[in-house]
Motif scaffolding. Structure first.
Motif, PDB file in Angstrom:
ATOM      1  N   LEU A   1       7.549  19.255  -6.324  1.00  0.00           N
ATOM      2  CA  LEU A   1       7.350  18.842  -4.942  1.00  0.00           C
ATOM      3  C   LEU A   1       6.651  17.487  -4.873  1.00  0.00           C
ATOM      4  CD1 LEU A   1       7.741  19.592  -2.013  1.00  0.00           C
ATOM      5  CD2 LEU A   1       5.541  20.766  -2.083  1.00  0.00           C
ATOM      6  N   LEU A   2       5.642  17.274  -5.712  1.00  0.00           N
ATOM      7  CA  LEU A   2       4.968  15.977  -5.745  1.00  0.00           C
ATOM      8  C   LEU A   2       5.920  14.880  -6.215  1.00  0.00           C
ATOM      9  CD1 LEU A   2       1.436  16.763  -7.190  1.00  0.00           C
ATOM     10  CD2 LEU A   2       1.981  15.928  -4.926  1.00  0.00           C
ATOM     11  N   LEU A   3       6.724  15.212  -7.209  1.00  0.00           N
ATOM     12  CA  LEU A   3       7.692  14.243  -7.724  1.00  0.00           C
ATOM     13  C   LEU A   3       8.712  13.862  -6.650  1.00  0.00           C
ATOM     14  CD1 LEU A   3       8.440  12.773 -10.317  1.00  0.00           C
ATOM     15  CD2 LEU A   3       9.914  14.677 -10.886  1.00  0.00           C
ATOM     16  N   ALA A   4       9.228  14.850  -5.942  1.00  0.00           N
ATOM     17  CA  ALA A   4      10.203  14.572  -4.889  1.00  0.00           C
ATOM     18  C   ALA A   4       9.565  13.786  -3.747  1.00  0.00           C
ATOM     19  CB  ALA A   4      10.790  15.884  -4.369  1.00  0.00           C
ATOM     20  N   THR A   5       8.329  14.136  -3.392  1.00  0.00           N
ATOM     21  CA  THR A   5       7.629  13.407  -2.336  1.00  0.00           C
ATOM     22  C   THR A   5       7.405  11.956  -2.739  1.00  0.00           C
ATOM     23  OG1 THR A   5       6.536  15.451  -1.690  1.00  0.00           O
ATOM     24  CG2 THR A   5       5.588  13.413  -0.870  1.00  0.00           C
ATOM     25  N   GLY A   6       7.054  11.728  -4.006  1.00  0.00           N
ATOM     26  CA  GLY A   6       6.868  10.365  -4.492  1.00  0.00           C
ATOM     27  C   GLY A   6       8.155   9.563  -4.452  1.00  0.00           C
ATOM     28  N   LEU A   7       9.261  10.196  -4.809  1.00  0.00           N
ATOM     29  CA  LEU A   7      10.553   9.500  -4.774  1.00  0.00           C
ATOM     30  C   LEU A   7      10.962   9.145  -3.349  1.00  0.00           C
ATOM     31  CD1 LEU A   7      12.569  11.481  -7.464  1.00  0.00           C
ATOM     32  CD2 LEU A   7      11.893   9.075  -7.550  1.00  0.00           C
ATOM     33  N   VAL A   8      10.790  10.090  -2.436  1.00  0.00           N
ATOM     34  CA  VAL A   8      11.131   9.819  -1.040  1.00  0.00           C
ATOM     35  C   VAL A   8      10.210   8.745  -0.479  1.00  0.00           C
ATOM     36  CG1 VAL A   8      11.160  10.818   1.283  1.00  0.00           C
ATOM     37  CG2 VAL A   8      12.161  12.067  -0.622  1.00  0.00           C
ATOM     38  N   GLY A   9       8.919   8.831  -0.789  1.00  0.00           N
ATOM     39  CA  GLY A   9       7.962   7.825  -0.324  1.00  0.00           C
ATOM     40  C   GLY A   9       8.281   6.447  -0.874  1.00  0.00           C
ATOM     41  N   ALA A  10       8.703   6.365  -2.131  1.00  0.00           N
ATOM     42  CA  ALA A  10       9.070   5.073  -2.719  1.00  0.00           C
ATOM     43  C   ALA A  10      10.297   4.489  -2.010  1.00  0.00           C
ATOM     44  CB  ALA A  10       9.343   5.229  -4.208  1.00  0.00           C
ATOM     45  N   GLY A  11      11.237   5.346  -1.677  1.00  0.00           N
ATOM     46  CA  GLY A  11      12.411   4.867  -0.934  1.00  0.00           C
ATOM     47  C   GLY A  11      12.048   4.363   0.447  1.00  0.00           C
ATOM     48  N   MET A  12      11.142   5.072   1.111  1.00  0.00           N
ATOM     49  CA  MET A  12      10.710   4.631   2.443  1.00  0.00           C
ATOM     50  C   MET A  12       9.895   3.342   2.353  1.00  0.00           C
ATOM     51  SD  MET A  12       9.755   8.357   4.021  1.00  0.00           S
ATOM     52  CE  MET A  12       8.834   7.700   5.376  1.00  0.00           C
TER      53      MET A  12
ATOM     54  N   TRP B   1       0.831  -1.204   0.000  1.00  0.00           N
ATOM     55  CA  TRP B   1       0.000   0.000   0.000  1.00  0.00           C
ATOM     56  C   TRP B   1       0.866   1.254   0.000  1.00  0.00           C
ATOM     57  CZ3 TRP B   1      -4.716   0.190  -1.522  1.00  0.00           C
ATOM     58  CH2 TRP B   1      -5.547  -0.897  -1.369  1.00  0.00           C
ATOM     59  N   ALA B   2       1.924   1.264   0.754  1.00  0.00           N
ATOM     60  CA  ALA B   2       2.823   2.419   0.795  1.00  0.00           C
ATOM     61  C   ALA B   2       3.492   2.626  -0.562  1.00  0.00           C
ATOM     62  CB  ALA B   2       3.875   2.240   1.877  1.00  0.00           C
ATOM     63  N   LEU B   3       3.896   1.534  -1.195  1.00  0.00           N
ATOM     64  CA  LEU B   3       4.525   1.646  -2.505  1.00  0.00           C
ATOM     65  C   LEU B   3       3.526   2.132  -3.555  1.00  0.00           C
ATOM     66  CD1 LEU B   3       7.228   1.227  -3.893  1.00  0.00           C
ATOM     67  CD2 LEU B   3       6.524  -1.093  -4.435  1.00  0.00           C
ATOM     68  N   ALA B   4       2.292   1.682  -3.465  1.00  0.00           N
ATOM     69  CA  ALA B   4       1.262   2.144  -4.406  1.00  0.00           C
ATOM     70  C   ALA B   4       0.997   3.636  -4.218  1.00  0.00           C
ATOM     71  CB  ALA B   4      -0.016   1.339  -4.212  1.00  0.00           C
ATOM     72  N   GLY B   5       0.939   4.095  -2.970  1.00  0.00           N
ATOM     73  CA  GLY B   5       0.737   5.523  -2.715  1.00  0.00           C
ATOM     74  C   GLY B   5       1.888   6.367  -3.236  1.00  0.00           C
ATOM     75  N   ALA B   6       3.101   5.890  -3.028  1.00  0.00           N
ATOM     76  CA  ALA B   6       4.275   6.611  -3.525  1.00  0.00           C
ATOM     77  C   ALA B   6       4.294   6.616  -5.050  1.00  0.00           C
ATOM     78  CB  ALA B   6       5.548   5.986  -2.980  1.00  0.00           C
ATOM     79  N   GLY B   7       3.897   5.500  -5.648  1.00  0.00           N
ATOM     80  CA  GLY B   7       3.829   5.448  -7.121  1.00  0.00           C
ATOM     81  C   GLY B   7       2.785   6.402  -7.662  1.00  0.00           C
ATOM     82  N   ALA B   8       1.657   6.518  -6.956  1.00  0.00           N
ATOM     83  CA  ALA B   8       0.621   7.464  -7.388  1.00  0.00           C
ATOM     84  C   ALA B   8       1.142   8.892  -7.310  1.00  0.00           C
ATOM     85  CB  ALA B   8      -0.619   7.289  -6.527  1.00  0.00           C
ATOM     86  N   LEU B   9       1.862   9.215  -6.229  1.00  0.00           N
ATOM     87  CA  LEU B   9       2.443  10.552  -6.126  1.00  0.00           C
ATOM     88  C   LEU B   9       3.452  10.807  -7.240  1.00  0.00           C
ATOM     89  CD1 LEU B   9       3.010  11.044  -2.300  1.00  0.00           C
ATOM     90  CD2 LEU B   9       1.515  12.357  -3.789  1.00  0.00           C
ATOM     91  N   LEU B  10       4.234   9.797  -7.563  1.00  0.00           N
ATOM     92  CA  LEU B  10       5.194   9.940  -8.660  1.00  0.00           C
ATOM     93  C   LEU B  10       4.491  10.210  -9.984  1.00  0.00           C
ATOM     94  CD1 LEU B  10       7.928   7.224  -8.091  1.00  0.00           C
ATOM     95  CD2 LEU B  10       8.307   9.614  -8.602  1.00  0.00           C
TER      96      LEU B  10
END
Length: 92
Positions: free
Chosen positions: A64-75, A45-54
């Motif tokens: 900002l959305l792109l950077a947030t998605g990248l950081v979220g994908a790493g987390m 679920w976390a990876l799907a959310g980060a992918g959606a932000l990306l």
């Protein structure tokens, strides 16, 4: 079975109960399930959310959305490590 072996089995059972109570209860009920290390529902679920932000960050050229998605994908990627420490667990 000797008393020493029974004591070791009881210690192992209590350690399993402390570490992953849901797994221990399922084993005792005769319906085993995956141990906590291999349950990865939250990670997906976390990876799907980060992918959606990306994707939104790419579709709308918004850094900002792109950077947030990248950081979220790493987390989210760290959640897939089966040997990571869990809150409340102690290593010996």
């Amino acid at each position: 079975m000797s008393d020493g072996e029974k004591d070791r089995l009881e210690a192992l059972a209590s350690a399993t109960e402390r570490d992953d109570a849901r797994f221990a209860r399922a084993l005792a009920d005769g319906r085993p399930q995956r141990p906590r290390e291999y349950r990865r529902g939250r990670a997906w679920w976390a990876l799907a959310g980060a992918g959606a932000l990306l994707l939104v960050g790419i579709a709308l050229p918004h850094g900002l959305l792109l950077a947030t998605g990248l950081v979220g994908a790493g987390m989210a990627a760290t959640l897939f490590d089966p040997h990571r420490r869990h809150p409340g667990s102690r290593r010996r």
